[in-house]
Design a protein around this motif. Structure first.
Motif, short mmCIF file in Angstrom:
data_model
loop_
_atom_site.label_atom_id
_atom_site.label_comp_id
_atom_site.label_asym_id
_atom_site.label_seq_id
_atom_site.Cartn_x
_atom_site.Cartn_y
_atom_site.Cartn_z
N MET A 1 0.86 -1.16 0.00
CA MET A 1 0.00 0.00 0.00
C MET A 1 0.91 1.23 0.00
SD MET A 1 -3.04 1.20 2.65
CE MET A 1 -3.44 -0.43 3.05
N GLY A 2 0.66 2.11 -0.92
CA GLY A 2 1.46 3.30 -1.03
C GLY A 2 0.98 4.42 -0.13
N ILE A 3 1.77 5.47 -0.07
CA ILE A 3 1.45 6.63 0.77
C ILE A 3 0.16 7.31 0.29
CG2 ILE A 3 2.86 8.26 -0.52
CD1 ILE A 3 2.54 8.19 3.27
N GLU A 4 -0.09 7.25 -1.02
CA GLU A 4 -1.31 7.86 -1.54
C GLU A 4 -2.55 7.14 -1.03
OE1 GLU A 4 1.04 6.59 -3.70
OE2 GLU A 4 2.07 8.43 -4.27
N SER A 5 -2.48 5.81 -0.97
CA SER A 5 -3.61 5.03 -0.48
C SER A 5 -3.88 5.33 0.99
CB SER A 5 -3.34 3.54 -0.65
OG SER A 5 -3.18 3.22 -2.01
N ILE A 6 -2.83 5.41 1.77
CA ILE A 6 -2.98 5.71 3.20
C ILE A 6 -3.58 7.09 3.38
CG2 ILE A 6 -1.71 6.08 5.35
CD1 ILE A 6 0.20 3.87 4.39
N LEU A 7 -3.13 8.05 2.58
CA LEU A 7 -3.65 9.41 2.66
C LEU A 7 -5.14 9.45 2.32
CD1 LEU A 7 -2.96 12.35 3.21
CD2 LEU A 7 -2.38 12.58 0.80
N VAL A 8 -5.55 8.71 1.30
CA VAL A 8 -6.97 8.67 0.92
C VAL A 8 -7.79 8.03 2.03
CG1 VAL A 8 -8.61 7.60 -0.69
CG2 VAL A 8 -6.57 8.72 -1.57
N ILE A 9 -7.28 6.95 2.64
CA ILE A 9 -7.99 6.30 3.74
C ILE A 9 -8.18 7.27 4.90
CG2 ILE A 9 -7.77 4.51 5.52
CD1 ILE A 9 -6.45 2.76 3.36
N VAL A 10 -7.14 8.01 5.24
CA VAL A 10 -7.22 8.97 6.34
C VAL A 10 -8.20 10.09 6.03
CG1 VAL A 10 -5.89 10.71 7.61
CG2 VAL A 10 -4.94 8.43 7.27
N ILE A 11 -8.17 10.61 4.82
CA ILE A 11 -9.09 11.70 4.44
C ILE A 11 -10.54 11.22 4.45
CG2 ILE A 11 -9.78 13.21 2.54
CD1 ILE A 11 -6.77 13.50 1.90
N ILE A 12 -10.79 10.05 3.86
CA ILE A 12 -12.16 9.51 3.86
C ILE A 12 -12.61 9.22 5.28
CG2 ILE A 12 -13.55 7.50 3.22
CD1 ILE A 12 -12.13 7.50 0.53
N GLY A 13 -11.73 8.68 6.11
CA GLY A 13 -12.07 8.42 7.50
C GLY A 13 -12.41 9.69 8.25
N ALA A 14 -11.65 10.76 8.02
CA ALA A 14 -11.92 12.03 8.69
C ALA A 14 -13.26 12.61 8.27
CB ALA A 14 -10.80 13.02 8.40
N ILE A 15 -13.54 12.58 6.98
CA ILE A 15 -14.81 13.12 6.49
C ILE A 15 -15.97 12.29 7.00
CG2 ILE A 15 -16.21 13.51 4.41
CD1 ILE A 15 -13.54 14.18 2.97
N ALA A 16 -15.85 10.96 6.93
CA ALA A 16 -16.93 10.07 7.38
C ALA A 16 -17.16 10.21 8.88
CB ALA A 16 -16.60 8.63 7.01
N GLY A 17 -16.10 10.29 9.66
CA GLY A 17 -16.24 10.46 11.10
C GLY A 17 -16.90 11.77 11.46
N TRP A 18 -16.52 12.82 10.75
CA TRP A 18 -17.13 14.14 11.00
C TRP A 18 -18.62 14.12 10.64
CZ3 TRP A 18 -19.10 17.74 7.40
CH2 TRP A 18 -19.45 18.96 7.95
N LEU A 19 -18.95 13.55 9.47
CA LEU A 19 -20.36 13.48 9.07
C LEU A 19 -21.17 12.64 10.04
CD1 LEU A 19 -20.04 13.00 5.20
CD2 LEU A 19 -21.01 14.97 6.39
N ALA A 20 -20.61 11.53 10.48
CA ALA A 20 -21.32 10.68 11.44
C ALA A 20 -21.53 11.41 12.76
CB ALA A 20 -20.55 9.38 11.67
N GLY A 21 -20.55 12.19 13.19
CA GLY A 21 -20.70 12.98 14.40
C GLY A 21 -21.79 14.04 14.27
N MET A 22 -21.96 14.57 13.06
CA MET A 22 -23.04 15.54 12.82
C MET A 22 -24.40 14.86 12.80
SD MET A 22 -21.82 18.58 12.50
CE MET A 22 -20.45 18.37 13.58
N ILE A 23 -24.45 13.65 12.25
CA ILE A 23 -25.72 12.93 12.16
C ILE A 23 -26.16 12.43 13.53
CG2 ILE A 23 -26.83 10.86 11.21
CD1 ILE A 23 -25.03 11.28 8.71
N VAL A 24 -25.23 11.85 14.28
CA VAL A 24 -25.52 11.33 15.61
C VAL A 24 -25.10 12.42 16.59
CG1 VAL A 24 -25.04 9.51 17.28
CG2 VAL A 24 -25.08 8.98 14.85
N LYS A 25 -26.05 13.19 17.04
CA LYS A 25 -25.75 14.34 17.91
C LYS A 25 -25.09 13.89 19.21
CE LYS A 25 -27.90 17.24 15.25
NZ LYS A 25 -27.19 17.84 14.22
N GLY A 26 -24.22 14.73 19.71
CA GLY A 26 -23.57 14.46 20.99
C GLY A 26 -22.24 13.78 20.86
N PHE A 27 -21.78 13.51 19.65
CA PHE A 27 -20.49 12.87 19.47
C PHE A 27 -19.56 13.79 18.70
CE2 PHE A 27 -23.01 9.13 20.35
CZ PHE A 27 -22.15 8.40 21.14
#
Length: 84
Positions: A1-27
């Motif tokens: 796995m290259g550095i680009e793949s890891i970077l994409v995983i981290v960015i998608i994880g950050a966006i998904a975690g932020w969106l989930a925190g907005m959807i599920v209030k209090g997190f």
């Protein structure tokens, strides 16, 4: 796995975690917490969705949707465990 793949995983994880925190209030977990919640949520969704026959397609947008739905499920389960 290259550095680009890891970077994409981290960015998608950050966006998904932020969106989930907005959807599920209090997190709100901060940047690192959002990344972890998003990545773990994608793993949870990867286990659950094939069993029920659900798929969101490929690409970055599909990955974000997939990880966000999984993260929402994860946060919902965490909320249930905290109440018990």
């Amino acid at each position: 796995m290259g550095i680009e793949s890891i970077l994409v995983i981290v960015i998608i994880g950050a966006i998904a975690g932020w969106l989930a925190g907005m959807i599920v209030k209090g997190f709100g977990f901060g940047l690192l917490g959002n990344i972890v919640v998003g990545i773990v949520g994608a793993f949870v969704a990867g286990l659950i969705f094939p069993v029920i026959g659900l798929g969101f397609g490929g690409g970055i947008l599909g990955g974000i949707i997939h990880a966000t739905v999984g993260a929402v499920i994860l946060l919902f389960l965490i909320r249930l465990v905290k109440r018990a």
